[in-house]
Write a protein that holds these residues in place. Structure first.
Motif, PDB file in Angstrom:
ATOM      1  N   THR A 170      -9.096   5.007   7.074  1.00  0.00           N
ATOM      2  CA  THR A 170      -8.685   5.959   6.327  1.00  0.00           C
ATOM      3  C   THR A 170      -8.527   5.958   4.719  1.00  0.00           C
ATOM      4  N   VAL A 171      -7.716   4.907   4.617  1.00  0.00           N
ATOM      5  CA  VAL A 171      -7.346   4.517   3.268  1.00  0.00           C
ATOM      6  C   VAL A 171      -8.683   4.103   2.360  1.00  0.00           C
ATOM      7  N   LEU A 172      -9.699   3.420   2.985  1.00  0.00           N
ATOM      8  CA  LEU A 172     -10.877   3.106   2.225  1.00  0.00           C
ATOM      9  C   LEU A 172     -11.724   4.299   2.136  1.00  0.00           C
ATOM     10  N   ALA A 173     -11.870   5.326   3.255  1.00  0.00           N
ATOM     11  CA  ALA A 173     -12.634   6.354   3.240  1.00  0.00           C
ATOM     12  C   ALA A 173     -12.015   7.270   1.864  1.00  0.00           C
ATOM     13  N   LYS A 174     -10.850   7.344   1.585  1.00  0.00           N
ATOM     14  CA  LYS A 174     -10.203   8.063   0.651  1.00  0.00           C
ATOM     15  C   LYS A 174     -10.915   7.751  -0.687  1.00  0.00           C
ATOM     16  N   SER A 175     -10.851   6.188  -0.763  1.00  0.00           N
ATOM     17  CA  SER A 175     -11.280   5.672  -2.041  1.00  0.00           C
ATOM     18  C   SER A 175     -12.683   6.086  -2.251  1.00  0.00           C
ATOM     19  N   ASN A 176     -13.424   6.336  -1.174  1.00  0.00           N
ATOM     20  CA  ASN A 176     -14.984   6.590  -1.576  1.00  0.00           C
ATOM     21  C   ASN A 176     -15.095   7.961  -1.742  1.00  0.00           C
ATOM     22  N   ASN A 177     -14.092   8.848  -1.750  1.00  0.00           N
ATOM     23  CA  ASN A 177     -14.121  10.191  -1.883  1.00  0.00           C
ATOM     24  C   ASN A 177     -14.530  10.763  -3.423  1.00  0.00           C
ATOM     25  N   LYS A 178     -15.569  11.408  -3.347  1.00  0.00           N
ATOM     26  CA  LYS A 178     -16.171  11.634  -4.615  1.00  0.00           C
ATOM     27  C   LYS A 178     -15.503  12.162  -5.870  1.00  0.00           C
ATOM     28  N   ASN A 179     -14.279  12.961  -5.112  1.00  0.00           N
ATOM     29  CA  ASN A 179     -13.475  13.515  -6.314  1.00  0.00           C
ATOM     30  C   ASN A 179     -12.462  12.505  -6.807  1.00  0.00           C
ATOM     31  N   SER A 180     -12.643  11.595  -6.148  1.00  0.00           N
ATOM     32  CA  SER A 180     -11.233  10.427  -6.720  1.00  0.00           C
ATOM     33  C   SER A 180     -12.106   9.793  -7.831  1.00  0.00           C
ATOM     34  N   ASP A 181     -11.228   9.142  -8.845  1.00  0.00           N
ATOM     35  CA  ASP A 181     -11.793   8.803  -9.855  1.00  0.00           C
ATOM     36  C   ASP A 181     -12.693   7.253  -9.271  1.00  0.00           C
ATOM     37  N   GLU A 182     -13.616   6.999  -9.888  1.00  0.00           N
ATOM     38  CA  GLU A 182     -14.677   6.043  -9.563  1.00  0.00           C
ATOM     39  C   GLU A 182     -13.890   4.515  -9.440  1.00  0.00           C
ATOM     40  N   ILE A 183     -13.849   3.982  -8.356  1.00  0.00           N
ATOM     41  CA  ILE A 183     -12.970   2.774  -8.128  1.00  0.00           C
ATOM     42  C   ILE A 183     -14.014   1.616  -8.328  1.00  0.00           C
ATOM     43  N   THR A 184     -13.837   0.633  -9.166  1.00  0.00           N
ATOM     44  CA  THR A 184     -14.752  -0.390  -9.461  1.00  0.00           C
ATOM     45  C   THR A 184     -14.624  -1.168  -8.558  1.00  0.00           C
ATOM     46  N   ALA A 215     -15.787  -3.552   0.047  1.00  0.00           N
ATOM     47  CA  ALA A 215     -14.547  -4.200  -0.738  1.00  0.00           C
ATOM     48  C   ALA A 215     -14.715  -5.798  -0.381  1.00  0.00           C
ATOM     49  N   TRP A 216     -13.926  -6.495  -1.138  1.00  0.00           N
ATOM     50  CA  TRP A 216     -13.678  -7.811  -0.866  1.00  0.00           C
ATOM     51  C   TRP A 216     -12.690  -8.124   0.358  1.00  0.00           C
ATOM     52  N   PHE A 217     -12.920  -9.127   0.818  1.00  0.00           N
ATOM     53  CA  PHE A 217     -11.831  -9.306   1.822  1.00  0.00           C
ATOM     54  C   PHE A 217     -11.035 -10.962   1.728  1.00  0.00           C
ATOM     55  N   MET A 218      -9.722 -10.713   1.602  1.00  0.00           N
ATOM     56  CA  MET A 218      -9.017 -11.934   1.504  1.00  0.00           C
ATOM     57  C   MET A 218      -8.239 -12.216   2.859  1.00  0.00           C
ATOM     58  N   LEU A 219      -7.950 -13.237   3.281  1.00  0.00           N
ATOM     59  CA  LEU A 219      -7.424 -13.637   4.258  1.00  0.00           C
ATOM     60  C   LEU A 219      -6.254 -14.725   3.772  1.00  0.00           C
ATOM     61  N   ASP A 220      -4.844 -14.407   4.191  1.00  0.00           N
ATOM     62  CA  ASP A 220      -3.964 -15.611   4.073  1.00  0.00           C
ATOM     63  C   ASP A 220      -3.606 -16.012   5.561  1.00  0.00           C
ATOM     64  N   ASP A 221      -4.082 -17.490   5.546  1.00  0.00           N
ATOM     65  CA  ASP A 221      -4.118 -17.951   6.925  1.00  0.00           C
ATOM     66  C   ASP A 221      -2.964 -19.052   6.916  1.00  0.00           C
ATOM     67  N   ALA A 222      -1.801 -18.609   6.141  1.00  0.00           N
ATOM     68  CA  ALA A 222      -0.672 -19.657   6.265  1.00  0.00           C
ATOM     69  C   ALA A 222      -0.209 -20.190   7.525  1.00  0.00           C
ATOM     70  N   HIS A 223      -0.058 -19.296   8.629  1.00  0.00           N
ATOM     71  CA  HIS A 223       0.374 -19.556   9.831  1.00  0.00           C
ATOM     72  C   HIS A 223      -0.957 -19.736  10.956  1.00  0.00           C
ATOM     73  N   GLY A 224      -2.163 -19.522  10.466  1.00  0.00           N
ATOM     74  CA  GLY A 224      -3.235 -19.952  11.541  1.00  0.00           C
ATOM     75  C   GLY A 224      -3.629 -21.359  11.292  1.00  0.00           C
ATOM     76  N   ILE A 225      -3.654 -21.905  10.021  1.00  0.00           N
ATOM     77  CA  ILE A 225      -4.468 -22.918   9.714  1.00  0.00           C
ATOM     78  C   ILE A 225      -3.766 -24.316  10.548  1.00  0.00           C
ATOM     79  N   GLY A 226      -4.547 -25.049  11.265  1.00  0.00           N
ATOM     80  CA  GLY A 226      -3.960 -26.140  11.925  1.00  0.00           C
ATOM     81  C   GLY A 226      -3.575 -25.915  13.314  1.00  0.00           C
ATOM     82  N   ILE A 227      -3.183 -24.668  13.492  1.00  0.00           N
ATOM     83  CA  ILE A 227      -2.866 -24.101  14.865  1.00  0.00           C
ATOM     84  C   ILE A 227      -4.075 -23.351  15.731  1.00  0.00           C
TER      85      ILE A 227
END
Ligand SMILES: Cc1ncc(COP(=O)(O)O)c(C=O)c1O
Length: 399
Positions: A170-184, A215-227
């Motif tokens: 829903t959040v991302l769909a809103k950002s694609n809405n033609k009426n919203s300012d174009e998100i770079t 969109a770009w994707f960022m993963l913070d794997d502080a608690h996953g790495i090693g485990i």
């Protein structure tokens, strides 16, 4: 003036039962700690694999290859602070997480600094109308930098409901809405294992939605790495995923890796950009060479010692199964983080103190670390706990 303002805020915090204080630990290991002459079983350590305790600095300093290393890096990485040992760790990390050929790695002094260093650099491009989309339960380091970037007018930050893919959609769909300012530019950020709930997102579907919305994707794997994952390679590996759809991966060395510091893994172009624009990277003394060596030694042990992850999984299962049907339940977590959510702040503190009186250290987490009325004991289970130690905790929590 400041004095009276500080005093009134501290009083307010005390009245709310939220005042925090520092303490001195005489001695600490993964499973035990001594405070003011009292010994406790430690169920609050992030040394999930018992590596920090097993690999003491004395052991590390006895390794010939590392005896020449200094504790301090002497300068920021772009001045003279980047040594061969840093390069060795960067390469080890790239290989471990299976980074593609066009990826590179940047080391930071802490996970907090890595997260702020990446996000503030990505959202500091003049003229951009950028959107930062975060899971509601992301770590304070991610939220803080997002809030600050928004306040500076560099982006808009929106949070989606925790681990809720339709909320993200829903959040991302809103950002694609033609009426919203174009998100770079848009960036979606999640943790691989959530630090307070211990649960994990469905990374494949998250990345699919993210990419479908440009969109770009960022993963913070502080608690996953090693485990999790093959040889402890982390959350992506655990879900049979590669870094192909992950634009930025952050791993930290202060949890399962049993050292200190963090790394950002991303495309060579992104790393070059961060090298030039991440102020956390440019203006801070580089990661200590000794800590770098500690991370190398510990990662190699994690890769080799499969028994640590097996023992950890066995202990987690033992703890969870013994708590089933009791008054206090853990959340739906398969990770070492096994929170017992109490809700009320003072009740959570009361339970933590009751455990302490019986020789068990399990810290209560309360607002603002977790949401109001979501206070909990953040119990952490490690590979080093014995069955008897787990039984002592289970007995105290279930009686
Ligand atoms: C998810 C997450 N990211 C980042 C950090 C910060 O890492 P560091 O302790 O290395 O600053 C933490 C620390 O608790 C964390 O839980």
């Amino acid at each position: 003036m400041f004095e009276s303002r500080l005093a009134s805020r501290l009083k307010q915090q005390t009245d709310l039962g939220l005042l925090r204080s520092r303490m001195v630990v005489d001695d600490i290991s993964t499973t035990n700690l001594t405070v003011e002459g009292h010994s406790y079983l430690n169920f609050s350590s992030n040394d999930y694999l018992g590596i920090a305790s097993d690999h003491t600095s004395a052991k590390l300093l006895s390794i010939d290859k590392y005896t020449h290393l200094s504790a301090g890096a002497m300068a920021s990485p772009l001045v003279v602070g980047r040594h061969k040992i840093h390069l060795e760790l960067e390469q080890l990390l790239l290989d471990w997480v299976g980074a593609p050929q066009n990826f590179n790695c940047l080391l930071f002094g802490s996970g907090y600094s890595a997260n702020t260093g990446v996000i503030s650099a990505l959202f500091n491009i003049k003229g951009d109308n950028a959107l930062l989309v975060q899971d509601k339960l992301n770590h304070a380091s991610l939220m803080d930098v997002g809030r600050n970037s928004q306040a500076l007018g560099h982006c808009k930050q929106v949070r989606y409901l925790h681990n809720d893919l339709s909320s993200l959609q829903t959040v991302l769909a809103k950002s694609n809405n033609k009426n919203s300012d174009e998100i770079t530019n848009k960036l979606v950020v999640t943790e691989g294992v959530f630090s307070m709930d211990g649960d994990q997102p469905d990374l494949q579907r998250l990345m699919k939605i993210t990419k479908a919305n440009n969109a770009w994707f960022m993963l913070d794997d502080a608690h996953g790495i090693g485990i999790h994952g093959k040889n402890g390679a982390g959350s992506l590996s655990a879900q049979q995923l590669t870094l192909d759809n992950c634009d930025v991966l952050v791993v930290t060395f202060g949890k399962a890796i049993g050292a200190q510091g963090a790394a950002v893994i991303a495309s060579k172009q992104t790393i070059e950009y961060l090298t030039n624009f991440s102020r956390d990277y440019i203006y801070s003394t580089h990661l200590s060479p000794l800590q770098t060596a500690a991370a190398i030694v510990n990662i190699k042990a994690i890769q080799k010692d499969g028994w640590r992850r097996e023992k950890l999984a066995e202990n987690i299962e033992y703890f969870k199964s013994n708590l089933r049907g009791s008054k206090y339940q853990t959340l739906d977590s398969l990770s070492p983080i096994q929170p017992i959510v109490i809700g009320d702040e003072s009740e959570a503190i009361g339970l933590s103190q009751q455990l302490k009186a019986n020789g068990i250290w399990a810290s209560a987490m309360r607002y603002p670390t977790v949401a109001k009325q979501q206070a909990r004991l953040r119990v952490t289970i490690t590979a080093s706990h014995t069955k008897q130690q787990l039984d002592q905790l289970i007995k105290q929590v279930t009686q």
